[in-house]
Write an enzyme that holds these catalytic residues in place. Sequence first.
Site, short mmCIF file in Angstrom:
data_model
loop_
_atom_site.label_atom_id
_atom_site.label_comp_id
_atom_site.label_asym_id
_atom_site.label_seq_id
_atom_site.Cartn_x
_atom_site.Cartn_y
_atom_site.Cartn_z
N LYS B 81 -14.85 17.01 31.74
CA LYS B 81 -16.13 16.90 31.03
C LYS B 81 -17.25 17.35 31.97
O LYS B 81 -17.26 16.97 33.16
CB LYS B 81 -16.36 15.45 30.60
CG LYS B 81 -17.64 15.20 29.80
CD LYS B 81 -17.73 13.72 29.38
CE LYS B 81 -18.92 13.47 28.47
NZ LYS B 81 -18.96 12.07 27.99
N SER B 156 -19.64 11.57 22.95
CA SER B 156 -20.14 12.74 23.64
C SER B 156 -19.06 13.60 24.29
O SER B 156 -19.30 14.77 24.57
CB SER B 156 -21.14 12.31 24.71
OG SER B 156 -20.50 11.57 25.73
N SER B 180 -17.74 7.15 23.79
CA SER B 180 -17.72 8.61 23.97
C SER B 180 -16.37 9.22 24.33
O SER B 180 -16.24 10.44 24.34
CB SER B 180 -18.75 9.01 25.03
OG SER B 180 -20.04 8.99 24.48
#
Lengths: 488, 489, 96
Positions: B81, B156, B180
């Site tokens: 990420k 996210s 997330s």
Amino acid sequence: MNYEPVIGLEVHVQINTRTKAFTRAPYVFGAEPNTLADPVVMALPGALPVLNKEAVRQAVRAGLMLECKIAERCKWDRKNYFYPDSPKNYQISQYDQPICIGGAVEIELPGPSRNVMGAHRKVKLTRIHLEEDVGKLSHFGNASLVDFNRAGVALLEIVSEPDLYSIEEVFAYLNSLRQSLTAAGISDCDMEKGQMRCDANVSLRPKGTTTLGTRCEIKNLNSISGVRNAVQYEIKRQARALDKGEKIIQQTRRWDAEQGVTQPMRTKEDAHDYRYFPDPDLMPVVIAPEQVEKIAKTLPERPFDRQRRFMQQYDLPYTVTSVLCPTCALGDYFEQALEVYPKNPKGIANLIANDLLRELAAAGRPDEGALPVCQCKIKPAQLAELVKLTDDAVITRQSAKEVFAEMFAAGDDPMAIVERKALKQEKQDDGALEQIVRDALEANPKAVEQYKAGNEKAINAVKGAVMKATQGRANPQTVAELIGKLLS
Amino acid sequence: MSQPIYYKTLAELSRELEEKKVSSTEIAQAFIDRTQATDGKVNAFLHHDAHDLLAQAKRSDERRATGQALSPLDGLPIGIKDAICVAGQPLTCASKMLENYVSPYDAGAVERLKAAGMLPWGRLNLDEFAMGSSTENSAFKTTCNPWNLERIPGGSSGGSAAACAAGQAIATLGSDTGGSIRQPASHCGVVGMKPTYGLVSRYGLAAFASSLDQIGPMTRTVEDAALLLQQLVWHDRRDSTSLNHAAPDYRGALSQKRETPLRVGLPKEYFGEGLSDDVRKVVDNAIGFYKSQGAQMVEISLPHSSLGLAVYYIIAPAEASSNLARFDGIRYGHRAAKADDPVEIYYDSRAEGFGPEVKRRVILGTYVLSSGYYDAYYLRAQKVRSLIRQDFSDAFEKVDVILSPVTPTPAFKRGEKINNLLEMYLCDLYTIGVNLAGLPGISVPGGFSKDGLPVGIQLIGKPLAEAELLQTAHLFEQAHDFYNQHPAL
Amino acid sequence: MSESIDIDHVAQLARIRLSPEEKTAYAAQLGDILNFVRQLESVDVTGVEPTSHAFPVVNVLDDDEPSEPFTQAQALMNAPLARNGQIEVPKVVDEA
Ligand SMILES: [Mg+2]
Ligand SMILES: [Zn+2]
């Protein structure tokens, strides 16, 4: 009107740790810009703080030196404000649970003369907390440059009550604070190196009244003279304003050393909305009483306590103790010498206070002040030995000076120097000395005549001649006795 | 049937590497090719460097050839990420603020992966600074759900979930502040685990809300999650909140038999209004499954759970407002061109560098911390947070794990909620409690909606009960074949 | 807890320049959110300790042992503007 100034100080002091308060980046003074940084110091994305154990220990020591209560539990808060020298745009500090609570700084006010001790008083502290320093800004034309080497260095913020009432007290307070903190090795407190910085809250009130007037905070006082001049200026400024019937506006002011004035700083209305909240990245610190006790054992005597003790225990005069005690290392040196030769504290103290300090001052580099006593080549035991040799009349005072100079230069043992230079005092029954005295009397008939006529001092010329002839090795007492005998 | 390399698992590829059936270089090439072929549609990656991956793979193959493989995972690529630092790689946090930023250091979690010989592969899209539930808040691109390109992948960690589902990465790292990891995992049909707070070092994870953030694995199987977690659990002295916990053998725990019957808690507050039929059906199926396995189903109550969102939307923005103060255009990041005063640099750089959701949350967080409001908002929220934690610990007196939906609905259409803030925030309804209480939670593929969208189920465990959680998830997973189903791309 | 928000003041504290449109939009949205979080007012929290950390421990301390810092080049590698090994900004005027 006659006003009394009321002053409170916030003093920031850099703690002597090897690494910064919340990261392992090292700190040393004077490194190339931005070479003491890491992700935490530069506040890079993802960086997290970790509390330096030594900074906490030193904060506790500072608290104990300054008579604070050590909090059983303290925590870390974020003080949020934007400034280009602040990498995270928040400072990790302590808001409502500081590590040290209350406390006092003993000060000595100037006495009636230099050799009389002045009055002592304790100035109340509000708190001491641990926080981190910011980077350093310097200005060039239209630009400012930021060096983050200093950012993150462990700082103590020592906050006094509004409990100082004159420039002299402010000066005495800063001196005392410095002496205590340097004595304990917590900080070097060198204002020139930015290790000690000061903000002053100044207000006036009519003499004899007790309510506090409106205060102004003067920021960033970075030298002793700066503090003195700025506070002095501010007192006068406020007095003038009050005399004119003006109201003092509570504000933050900056000391402009060049113009010698304090000026209001550009203050945003949000300046004091720091949005403090507990730092979620850091855990609280709990300090057990036993731990505090253990830390207390590592502390030196408080400087004023030591001074009182030296005066009492060793019967030293105030003047000598006020030379020996402010510098912890000097007092230590004295007592180490005394351990070797406890018979003559005054002799040792005088030798340190006069000769040693003079030589140390002369040996220091011009930009760095006197050579610290820890770098002196004469060890305490050697100095004690020298005093003992003099007291035992092995060498004369005159020779002692010569030996001392050699010792300071090379660090040799005094006895070795005495032997090498054949400085041992002549034996008193030595016929040779009598002959020398006889010669000297013959060579100075005028002095003998005057002496016989009642001028006792006249005979010094004869004594001088003897000393010269013996290269200072004659015992003055023996010489005096011989003169008496020969002239009777 | 044999899967293509890019749909094999960490466990399978690790074995094949060991058996020399495949090389790290071949694996790397497979993911490079797959990404090239599919990322035009999925848009999971913000950046990837095929050269770099091949170079890393070559070094791994050399290690293996000389018998110096660092671990069974040596040579396996893993997607990261783009809020987690990898030295020498960009770190944008999907923000214009960090458009040209390159991290000079590795995150603690990345160090652990590298120590095992794993190969950081690419920077995966997210909602800017991890603020969002749809990955629509990325400043650079909108990631699509590989199962239905019209739909959001969740957020996210949307890029991490989508890449994993699309076979662009075997496994990925995500971060979870309010759901997330779990929510996008659910939407993309992969396994997403948020470990106990502090179990995985946060050092090097760009902070959103420090007291809630946690890095975790996103994989296609529970076994892979166990393998990765094993490597990630580590006491990092650079993170004061990192736990000093000796990890049990997570993979070994998967096949262990329980000694006592499993007690599964069903929080009644998680099955109320707003839960869609699609999701309800999937969770009911899971309830039925556990029952069939002899588990005891216990209705429990988490009485303060309805307050979780309110607590979250005070605490997270408050912490974020302070955490994001460092993005000021001074030391790094976007600096506004026209500013001729440092104060102007702040105002303009932050105005230009931050997107709308970040601004919104920074403003909100600043407000709730500001003078006069702290007690009413932040302090009160922290107190209610204590009540929410207490709810969970009370519940865990009666049950071993909690089973619940992950999200109220399957993945929604792009743009559908972007203008309805509160509805968007409701996506986190069932996931937020886990963060507030610091508990481990996992989302496991649980089935499909009538539109063919994956739907996950959430299992929540006691603090540090990751082994039990993984075991429970594994039991369900192995009895179904959702993990063998892949989107048509 | 319902109050009208001084959006200018908050934007100033946050150091974000907002356009007039943004101000209007954010003020309204923040109003909605604050309205939403009002439900917390109804909870009795007397005697409840706030949670700052999910797993509170104390005394997480690190040794005072230096580790290798960044080189100057590393420290400045992402700097928008640097000169003489330092970060350059427009001249800072004193601000309290
Ligand atoms: Mg202060
Ligand atoms: Zn301070």
